[in-house]
Design a protein around this motif. Structure first.
Motif, PDB file in Angstrom:
ATOM      1  N   GLU A   1       2.759  12.890  -5.476  1.00 56.70           N
ATOM      2  CA  GLU A   1       3.379  14.295  -5.735  1.00 56.70           C
ATOM      3  C   GLU A   1       4.486  14.120  -6.509  1.00 56.70           C
ATOM      4  OE1 GLU A   1       4.237  15.839  -1.752  1.00 56.70           O
ATOM      5  OE2 GLU A   1       2.043  15.654  -1.201  1.00 56.70           O
ATOM      6  N   LYS A   2       5.196  15.298  -7.184  1.00 59.53           N
ATOM      7  CA  LYS A   2       6.175  15.363  -7.867  1.00 59.53           C
ATOM      8  C   LYS A   2       7.587  14.859  -6.936  1.00 59.53           C
ATOM      9  CE  LYS A   2       9.292  18.208 -10.697  1.00 59.53           C
ATOM     10  NZ  LYS A   2       9.373  17.396 -11.940  1.00 59.53           N
ATOM     11  N   GLU A   3       8.430  13.773  -7.219  1.00 56.68           N
ATOM     12  CA  GLU A   3       9.298  13.258  -6.644  1.00 56.68           C
ATOM     13  C   GLU A   3      10.587  13.964  -7.143  1.00 56.68           C
ATOM     14  OE1 GLU A   3       7.722   9.210  -4.749  1.00 56.68           O
ATOM     15  OE2 GLU A   3       8.227   9.146  -7.036  1.00 56.68           O
ATOM     16  N   GLN A   4      11.787  13.880  -6.202  1.00 53.06           N
ATOM     17  CA  GLN A   4      12.961  14.049  -6.565  1.00 53.06           C
ATOM     18  C   GLN A   4      13.677  12.927  -7.200  1.00 53.06           C
ATOM     19  OE1 GLN A   4      14.721  17.569  -6.433  1.00 53.06           O
ATOM     20  NE2 GLN A   4      12.306  17.723  -6.380  1.00 53.06           N
ATOM     21  N   GLY A   5      14.349  13.124  -8.316  1.00 51.37           N
ATOM     22  CA  GLY A   5      15.286  12.182  -8.776  1.00 51.37           C
ATOM     23  C   GLY A   5      16.237  12.498  -9.911  1.00 51.37           C
TER      24      GLY A   5
ATOM     25  N   ALA B   1      27.731   5.108 -11.588  1.00 51.89           N
ATOM     26  CA  ALA B   1      27.325   6.393 -12.253  1.00 51.89           C
ATOM     27  C   ALA B   1      26.640   6.082 -13.347  1.00 51.89           C
ATOM     28  CB  ALA B   1      28.727   7.207 -12.613  1.00 51.89           C
ATOM     29  N   GLY B   2      25.694   7.097 -13.901  1.00 46.85           N
ATOM     30  CA  GLY B   2      24.871   6.892 -15.067  1.00 46.85           C
ATOM     31  C   GLY B   2      23.480   6.033 -14.646  1.00 46.85           C
ATOM     32  N   ASP B   3      23.348   5.277 -13.330  1.00 47.28           N
ATOM     33  CA  ASP B   3      22.176   5.029 -13.018  1.00 47.28           C
ATOM     34  C   ASP B   3      21.086   6.187 -12.602  1.00 47.28           C
ATOM     35  OD1 ASP B   3      22.936   2.390 -13.223  1.00 47.28           O
ATOM     36  OD2 ASP B   3      23.549   2.232 -10.955  1.00 47.28           O
ATOM     37  N   GLY B   4      19.783   5.867 -12.974  1.00 47.95           N
ATOM     38  CA  GLY B   4      18.754   6.755 -12.501  1.00 47.95           C
ATOM     39  C   GLY B   4      18.212   6.230 -11.055  1.00 47.95           C
ATOM     40  N   VAL B   5      17.811   7.520 -10.343  1.00 47.47           N
ATOM     41  CA  VAL B   5      17.095   7.087  -9.003  1.00 47.47           C
ATOM     42  C   VAL B   5      16.183   8.038  -8.847  1.00 47.47           C
ATOM     43  CG1 VAL B   5      19.308   6.371  -7.981  1.00 47.47           C
ATOM     44  CG2 VAL B   5      18.865   8.382  -7.668  1.00 47.47           C
ATOM     45  N   VAL B   6      15.080   7.747  -7.823  1.00 46.97           N
ATOM     46  CA  VAL B   6      14.328   8.339  -7.497  1.00 46.97           C
ATOM     47  C   VAL B   6      14.163   8.272  -5.936  1.00 46.97           C
ATOM     48  CG1 VAL B   6      12.300   6.693  -7.396  1.00 46.97           C
ATOM     49  CG2 VAL B   6      11.824   9.109  -7.715  1.00 46.97           C
ATOM     50  N   PHE B   7      13.777   9.603  -5.235  1.00 46.44           N
ATOM     51  CA  PHE B   7      13.613   9.747  -3.777  1.00 46.44           C
ATOM     52  C   PHE B   7      12.243   9.573  -3.543  1.00 46.44           C
ATOM     53  CE2 PHE B   7      17.845  11.341  -5.071  1.00 46.44           C
ATOM     54  CZ  PHE B   7      18.700  10.789  -4.074  1.00 46.44           C
TER      55      PHE B   7
ATOM     56  N   ALA C   1       0.889  -1.260   0.030  1.00 45.43           N
ATOM     57  CA  ALA C   1      -0.073   0.034  -0.139  1.00 45.43           C
ATOM     58  C   ALA C   1       0.777   1.228   0.004  1.00 45.43           C
ATOM     59  CB  ALA C   1      -1.024  -0.098   1.174  1.00 45.43           C
ATOM     60  N   ARG C   2       2.091   1.219  -0.085  1.00 46.34           N
ATOM     61  CA  ARG C   2       2.879   2.383  -0.012  1.00 46.34           C
ATOM     62  C   ARG C   2       2.996   3.043  -1.152  1.00 46.34           C
ATOM     63  NH1 ARG C   2       7.834   2.780   0.561  1.00 46.34           N
ATOM     64  NH2 ARG C   2       7.665   4.966   1.392  1.00 46.34           N
ATOM     65  N   PHE C   3       2.609   2.304  -2.765  1.00 48.30           N
ATOM     66  CA  PHE C   3       2.847   3.106  -3.714  1.00 48.30           C
ATOM     67  C   PHE C   3       2.020   2.149  -4.640  1.00 48.30           C
ATOM     68  CE2 PHE C   3       6.906   1.355  -2.886  1.00 48.30           C
ATOM     69  CZ  PHE C   3       7.240   0.411  -3.894  1.00 48.30           C
ATOM     70  N   GLY C   4       1.661   2.768  -6.025  1.00 50.86           N
ATOM     71  CA  GLY C   4       1.176   1.807  -7.096  1.00 50.86           C
ATOM     72  C   GLY C   4       1.685   1.871  -8.406  1.00 50.86           C
ATOM     73  N   LYS C   5       2.926   2.549  -8.348  1.00 44.92           N
ATOM     74  CA  LYS C   5       3.896   2.629  -9.654  1.00 44.92           C
ATOM     75  C   LYS C   5       4.937   1.886  -9.632  1.00 44.92           C
ATOM     76  CE  LYS C   5       5.455   7.135  -8.283  1.00 44.92           C
ATOM     77  NZ  LYS C   5       5.385   8.680  -8.500  1.00 44.92           N
ATOM     78  N   LYS C   6       5.725   1.790 -10.797  1.00 43.03           N
ATOM     79  CA  LYS C   6       7.113   1.614 -10.865  1.00 43.03           C
ATOM     80  C   LYS C   6       8.049   2.032  -9.942  1.00 43.03           C
ATOM     81  CE  LYS C   6      11.140   0.618 -13.768  1.00 43.03           C
ATOM     82  NZ  LYS C   6      11.812   0.782 -15.121  1.00 43.03           N
TER      83      LYS C   6
END
Length: 545
Positions: free
Chosen positions: A406-410, A393-399, A362-367
């Motif tokens: 809401e709009k997330e930092q990443g 280096a080069g990997d993509g992350v999201v916080f 139940a914390r999120f519903g997306k990838k």
């Protein structure tokens, strides 16, 4: 169909169950090629009407002859999904679709609607029908009903556990009913029984049973109890199950005797279907190569109950056998690849029974991807964490701060350094607002360009990347021509005879090893030599003209 080798136990030789067919999704031509080049035994796809994934690019009726010819050249079957409910006014069009499928050589049609099953039997006495999971077959009685409709295979509801599947198999056997069963092994799960959801139509007029699901289950909801709103903290995605992954229980599933393992994902990109198909192909081949007796002792799991993401979310004259496709990846790497392909969290679904709290975190519903760890501290130019998975280096992350709506930092990582027991991540200028990050924020790896490149190379270009095994037997003796007979696992056979007769060899006779070396040179064909049976009599050679 390939079979697992017999296994020598301390008491007696025990024959293992047949290796199931691996069925992969294809929403377009690129996906079809990606699945074939990564080892799918069959693919399923929709046309532009009457399929449960109308948002996929799909194929047209005109594509069918070319697509089926491509698949059959590669030893792959093709199944068409006609798995929505069909209205009476649409029956004439559905009938024309079915006639086109039969003429094009489609191997089977996947059907939900009982009326369509009866229509197919009116058109053809033997065109294969596969009962869709949306028939919601959860019992031997349901399977028997599907067989009476003309189904030659039934896709069981995703809600069936391994115990349920074994029970259904046993009951069908007791009733002397032979009916292959198929189960989903990987992909998205629906909160409604076998995808028969009415929520999407109720909220937005888009029927899931007509292929137009709006995925209302992936939205956040409030919980009201006795007229009061319940404080759920960061758990607002109450109807969003994690994604199914049966990798950990693969031996148990095979032991039930299911005939086919199905991967969900006709809306996904070629990279996804290539990645997931490859993982399960390698896992199945590994089991086949080493022999097994099934059971939980042979689980293909990396850790207890999975990965960090789980923690974050709560020859001579005898046959010469040559190397076959097998995985060189440890199971933990396979799980990493599955999580990077697409993951809302990977779980065994209902295979091990009902545990709704584990099924829906139940914390999120997306990838999300791969869980890297939590932020330990933030400086003016870097983020620190105690890494639980590889980062480069080069990997993509999201916080993840607990508010996924809401709009997330990443962004993409510019530099990675080890600082004591911590890992320091630096990003490009203006890539993200570090001031919005806080210790405790979860970090997910959402992109791995190196893995993406590796996956894309598995199906790029015009030459076959995945090859299927063939067995060759060779006959002949001095004064006779040499005959080679090749067979594949699907029963196809070819024969070739030398133009010159064999002669006695004074040196370097045609041994099994020498024949394997020469006949194994199959060039840019979709085959590799799996075994050679040398039945040549005496020491002979084939003169070179």
């Amino acid at each position: 169909m390939a079979t697992l080798d017999s296994i020598e136990s301390t008491d007696a030789a025990v024959a293992a169950p047949p290796l199931p067919e691996l069925l992969a999704p294809a929403g377009n031509w690129d996906c079809a090629k990606a699945t074939v080049e990564n080892g799918a035994d069959a693919i399923y796809f929709g046309l532009d009407r009457f399929n449960a994934r109308m948002r996929a690019e799909n194929f047209t009726e005109a594509d069918l002859p070319e697509l089926m010819a491509f698949l059959h050249r590669r030893g792959v079957k093709g199944y068409v999904t006609l798995n929505t409910l069909v209205f009476p006014t649409e029956l004439a069009e559905a009938e024309q679709y079915l006639k086109t499928m039969i003429t094009a050589g489609v191997d089977a049609v996947i059907v939900q609607d009982v009326g369509i099953c009866r229509l197919i039997r009116h058109l053809s006495p033997d065109f294969p029908i596969h009962g869709s999971t949306q028939m919601t077959v959860t019992s031997a009685a349901g399977a028997e009903f599907a067989k009476e409709l003309g189904c030659q295979l039934v896709v069981l509801a995703r809600e069936c556990s391994i115990k349920d599947i074994s029970k259904i198999q046993a009951q069908l056997s007791d009733r002397n009913i032979t009916l292959p069963l198929e189960v989903f092994i990987h992909g998205a799960l629906c909160v409604a029984y076998s995808g028969q959801c009415l929520t999407s139509e109720s909220l937005g007029g888009r029927s899931a049973n007509r292929g137009e699901c709006a995925q209302a289950c992936r939205m956040p909801y409030d919980l009201i109890a006795d007229g009061e709103r319940v404080d759920l903290g960061d758990r607002a995605y109450l109807l969003s199950p994690q994604d199914l992954s049966g990798l950990d229980v693969l031996p148990d599933l095979i032991q039930t005797g299911v005939s086919c393992l199905k991967i969900e994902g006709r809306l996904k990109a070629p990279e996804y279907v290539a990645n997931v198909t490859r993982v399960y192909r390698q896992a199945l081949d590994r089991l086949s190569a080493r022999g097994w007796e099934g059971g939980s002792g042979d689980r293909l799991e990396a850790e207890d109950k999975g990965s960090a993401l789980t923690h974050a979310t709560g020859k001579s004259n005898s046959p010469t056998h040559l190397p076959t496709h097998s995985s060189t990846l440890p199971p933990s790497e396979e799980r990493y690849q599955l999580e990077m392909a697409f993951s809302r969290g990977l779980y065994t679904g209902w295979f091990e029974g009902i545990d709704n709290q584990a099924l829906v975190h139940a914390r999120f519903g997306k990838k999300r991807g791969v869980f890297l760890g939590e932020v330990t501290r933030v400086t003016d130019d870097a983020v620190f964490l105690k890494a639980q998975a590889p980062i480069k280096a080069g990997d993509g992350v999201v916080f993840d701060d607990g508010h996924p709506a809401e709009k997330e930092q990443g962004g993409r990582i510019y530099q990675v350094d080890a600082v004591g027991d911590e890992t320091r991540l630096k990003f490009g200028r203006d890539a993200l607002n570090l001031r919005r990050l806080r210790p405790g924020n979860k970090i997910w790896k959402t992109s791995d360009p190196a893995l993406d490149k590796e996956i894309q190379q598995t199906y790029s270009g015009d030459q076959p990347r995945f090859t299927r095994p063939i067995a060759i037997e060779v006959h002949g003796s001095a004064g006779e021509t040499m005959t080679a007979i090749a067979r594949d696992g699907q029963g196809h056979i070819a024969q070739a005879t030398s133009t010159m007769a064999l002669v006695e060899a004074h040196s370097k006779p045609l041994t099994g090893d020498r024949l394997a070396q020469q006949l194994g040179r199959l060039g840019n064909t979709p085959f590799h030599l799996a075994s050679l049976d040398n039945q040549i009599q005496g020491d002979v050679m084939l003169p070179v003209s």
